[in-house]
Design an enzyme around this catalytic site. Sequence first.
Site, short mmCIF file in Angstrom:
data_model
loop_
_atom_site.label_atom_id
_atom_site.label_comp_id
_atom_site.label_asym_id
_atom_site.label_seq_id
_atom_site.Cartn_x
_atom_site.Cartn_y
_atom_site.Cartn_z
N CYS A 66 -5.36 -2.35 0.27
CA CYS A 66 -6.49 -2.17 -0.57
C CYS A 66 -7.67 -2.94 -0.06
O CYS A 66 -8.25 -2.60 0.90
CB CYS A 66 -6.41 -2.81 -1.99
SG CYS A 66 -7.44 -2.22 -3.43
N LYS B 40 0.14 -8.43 1.23
CA LYS B 40 -1.78 -8.35 1.27
C LYS B 40 -2.22 -9.84 1.51
O LYS B 40 -1.76 -10.78 1.11
CB LYS B 40 -1.98 -7.97 0.02
CG LYS B 40 -3.47 -7.79 -0.14
CD LYS B 40 -3.88 -7.20 -1.49
CE LYS B 40 -5.34 -7.00 -1.69
NZ LYS B 40 -5.56 -6.35 -2.75
N GLU C 288 -0.22 1.38 -2.57
CA GLU C 288 -0.18 0.30 -3.15
C GLU C 288 -0.08 0.62 -4.61
O GLU C 288 -0.32 1.76 -5.26
CB GLU C 288 -1.51 -0.49 -3.13
CG GLU C 288 -1.51 -1.94 -3.91
CD GLU C 288 -2.95 -2.16 -4.21
OE1 GLU C 288 -3.01 -3.59 -4.31
OE2 GLU C 288 -4.02 -1.58 -4.07
#
Length: 522
Positions: A368, A316, A255
């Site tokens: 994440c 995401k 990321e």
Amino acid sequence: MLLRTSVALVAGAVLALAFEPFTLPFVVPVCIAAYVLCVRGLAVRRAWLPGLAFGVGFMFVLIFWMRVVGYDAWVALATLEALFYGALGPVVALVGRLRAWPLWTAAAWVACEYFRSSGVTGWMPWGRVSYAMVDTPVAAAFPWLGGNGVSLLLAVVGAGLAWAVLQGRDHPRAAAAWIAVPAGLLLAPSFTTYPIGSDGTATVAAVQGNVPGDGSDILADFRQVTRNHVDATVQLAADVAAGRAERPDFVIWPENSTAVDPFSDRETHAGIEEASAAIGVPILVGAIADGPEPDQVLNQGIVWNPVTGAGDRYTKRHPVAMGEYIPFRNGLLTRFVSRLALVPRDMSAGTRTTPLRIADTLVADAICFDVGYDDGFTDQIDRGAQLVVVQTSNALFIHTDQIQQQFAMSRLRALETGRTVVVASVNGISGVIAPDGSVVDRAETRTTSVLLDTVPLARGVTPGTRFGPALGWISAAVALVAALVAALVGAASSRRTGDVTYRRRRSEPIESPPAEHTEVST
């Protein structure tokens, strides 16, 4: 009330010690028991206070690393998280009036975790008690029960301890059963393994490019960050050409390996093309791309093919409140938390449910904090994902315990899904995790490293992946029904008590007053 609230505050702080960097998982059932004892027996309208104190002690300690964003942001987020434990208090007090109350209490505990970390009403998934079990015999239960199932049995053990404190002297066998039965269910899988199917192997390279300076500000020199990943990939290609390394099937960048849109920024686009042409295999690029609206951005994993260029993408699913989007942007938070002005555009959430196809491998991607949520993994693995990839930055938190806590979550996802998990971070922690949760390769933090490993691919779905997430809403439904029953029983009992009192007053004999006191006084 002061004693209950003080004990709850301390118990919450102690529960935070179950997680990294302290990793004292044995405190989990003890702290849950303390929570139950602090709220049990209180009136429903008063039970929120010890519950809130517990949440404050727990969340303010657990996510203290949030201070690097700003102490105001840390206070705001920890307070919001603590409110869930305040709301849990009246529910625990209410269901504690029923028979077999440790079961209903455990369901309420998991319901609290579910709503707090589901991404529907919660803010972030940190602090689920199951996340503290990575290096314990309980970890073997994850492929069978999933994170919610492990949390549920841990909560039963904790509530069982509370039952033993209250009634164990009079009922020792029952007290032992409340503790031993759920503990036995948690430990039984340690004697076996879930038989997940094999689907061959893949050779994967995870690139950790590093961040200039002290490593905490990825935007200070974002072009150098991208250049670091390009150079590391080009060097890997040179090693492959020289016979010093095996050619990977695909490469993973983390990321924020590009912090600007690679489709509109020529330099970034040229760097990716250079690396892709050199290595000759697809690269999963972690990129920040412009959103559909001018005030929106997308955090994406983009499959970049050396011949056809950018292709399949994962966006995401769970942007982070206070860091990637600002809830109530024009409201109270932005007025009093000035640092939130550093987030000029809100990150839009993705909705993808199918795995990425990279070369010949189906990959479940998570970016994440996505690693802490259940839905993305369940959806992609149900649809055939053979491998799990976590693309993460964490540069902002590189000097805190957050990176260790998140890496532990990645290890538990490997256990839960029965898949290899490859973590690519900008500057730590990058690693390759086997399906049994063990770390088979790991890069040193704040270094430029390339992890090159041949990993097993898996097929099939573990019970923990297929059914574990459903235990969250099932627990919520059970807790709701139990609370309603307890409320109805309590109301009926109050009416019966009132009727009996009234009848007794009507049936009491009326004695005649003495003759000398015949007057009626006002």
